[in-house]
Design a protein around this motif. Structure first.
Motif, mmCIF file in Angstrom:
data_model
loop_
_atom_site.group_PDB
_atom_site.id
_atom_site.type_symbol
_atom_site.label_atom_id
_atom_site.label_comp_id
_atom_site.label_asym_id
_atom_site.label_seq_id
_atom_site.Cartn_x
_atom_site.Cartn_y
_atom_site.Cartn_z
ATOM 1 N N VAL A 38 0.860 -1.183 0.000
ATOM 2 C CA VAL A 38 0.000 0.000 0.000
ATOM 3 C C VAL A 38 0.900 1.238 0.000
ATOM 4 O O VAL A 38 1.820 1.357 0.803
ATOM 5 N N ASP A 39 0.626 2.158 -0.915
ATOM 6 C CA ASP A 39 1.469 3.349 -1.062
ATOM 7 C C ASP A 39 1.013 4.445 -0.095
ATOM 8 O O ASP A 39 0.527 5.500 -0.495
ATOM 9 N N ASP A 40 1.200 4.162 1.198
ATOM 10 C CA ASP A 40 0.855 5.145 2.218
ATOM 11 C C ASP A 40 2.087 5.415 3.073
ATOM 12 O O ASP A 40 3.218 5.176 2.631
ATOM 13 N N GLU A 41 1.883 5.892 4.298
ATOM 14 C CA GLU A 41 3.036 6.246 5.141
ATOM 15 C C GLU A 41 3.879 5.031 5.523
ATOM 16 O O GLU A 41 5.004 5.169 6.007
ATOM 17 N N THR A 42 3.367 3.828 5.285
ATOM 18 C CA THR A 42 4.138 2.617 5.604
ATOM 19 C C THR A 42 5.077 2.225 4.454
ATOM 20 O O THR A 42 5.866 1.294 4.606
ATOM 21 N N PHE A 43 5.001 2.912 3.313
ATOM 22 C CA PHE A 43 5.823 2.548 2.154
ATOM 23 C C PHE A 43 7.309 2.642 2.498
ATOM 24 O O PHE A 43 7.783 3.652 3.010
ATOM 25 N N ASP A 44 8.022 1.563 2.206
ATOM 26 C CA ASP A 44 9.464 1.470 2.453
ATOM 27 C C ASP A 44 10.161 1.412 1.093
ATOM 28 O O ASP A 44 10.196 0.371 0.438
#
Length: 280
Positions: A38-44
């Protein structure tokens, strides 16, 4: 009147704007060999680039649903909602945002939403959101913000130089472009966005640095009244290249401001490791 800026996650939002509470991302999703991100704040980004490098297959993306957009519009109870998506020619995100708008307007007839087709991506979306906010803060009516931001989109130019165009090609984003120069010659194409939001080739350079300088030359030759404009640069894991581009620009033109941002997930997927994108 309160307002908010909703940008799909192909657009980079600087931290200071996130903290303002006026901006919100709607996440697209990435897929690497069935592994969903998921391309949200968790994107690494580092983990994503590693997975892409190790995979024999091309990564893919999927756009948000209309319901995801509806939820974003509902949060915060803003009176004026300005939505920015990546080019309609490159993604279904714009259509989802519009469907979400229709759902929203049925539920909340007194609140206003407009969806901007950025005809761009990445920092082109960022600049579009900043323009809408600037006009809203200047006291423009909702209709004036929409009209002037749409005019701004028509004047904006987006350019990019990537180490590889394979992801764009394999995902069908380079339709209509003739065969590109052989990579064995280390020829790097300089690419841009058409007024309709499709991708075309502007020029080329032997080696990435010459291509980046060519990109700067084309931009400087085309830009009008740079001292009145914000220029934005995004990079995928190559800040030194972005800084080099900025320094080349400063030798030739003066801008109101220059933003440098790291690519989010969708932009990282298409820019690939080492890609640089520029909008003004």
């Amino acid at each position: 009147m309160s307002y908010k800026i909703v940008i799909d996650s192909c657009g980079e939002i600087p931290e200071y704007l996130k903290e303002s509470g006026a901006y919100q991302n709607v996440a697209l999703e990435l897929d690497v060999d069935g592994y969903r991100i998921v391309d949200d704040e968790t994107f690494d980004q580092a983990d994503f680039l590693k997975r892409v490098a190790e995979s024999p297959n091309c990564p893919k993306s999927s756009c948000p649903s209309p319901e995801q957009y509806l939820k974003a519009y509902e949060e915060g109870e803003a009176d004026h909602i300005y939505v920015v998506t990546l080019s309609e020619q490159l993604s279904g995100s714009y259509n989802s945002a519009r469907l979400g708008q229709h759902l929203f307007e049925k539920k909340y007839p007194d609140r206003k939403v407009h969806v901007f087709n950025s005809r761009s991506a990445s920092v082109g979306e960022t600049l579009t959101g900043l323009k809408a906010e600037e006009l809203e803060k200047a006291g423009c009516s909702f209709e004036e913000v929409v009209e002037k931001t749409e005019a701004y989109i028509q004047e904006m130019d987006t350019y990019f130089v990537l180490e590889s165009l394979e992801t764009l090609r394999k995902n069908g984003r380079l339709t209509g472009i003739k065969a590109l120069m052989a990579s064995a010659l280390n020829i790097k194409p300089v690419m841009g966005a058409t007024p309709e939001g499709t991708i075309y080739q502007i020029g080329q350079g032997r080696g990435i640095n010459k291509a980046l300088k060519k990109m700067v030359d084309v931009m400087v030759a085309n830009v009008k009244k740079p001292e009145e404009k914000i220029l934005a640069i995004s990079h995928c894991n190559c800040k030194e290249r972005a800084l080099m581009v900025r320094d080349e620009i400063l030798k030739k033109a003066a801008f109101k401001d220059i933003l440098i941002l790291d690519t989010r997930g969708i932009s990282s997927l298409y820019a690939n490791d080492g890609g640089v994108i520029m909008s003004v």
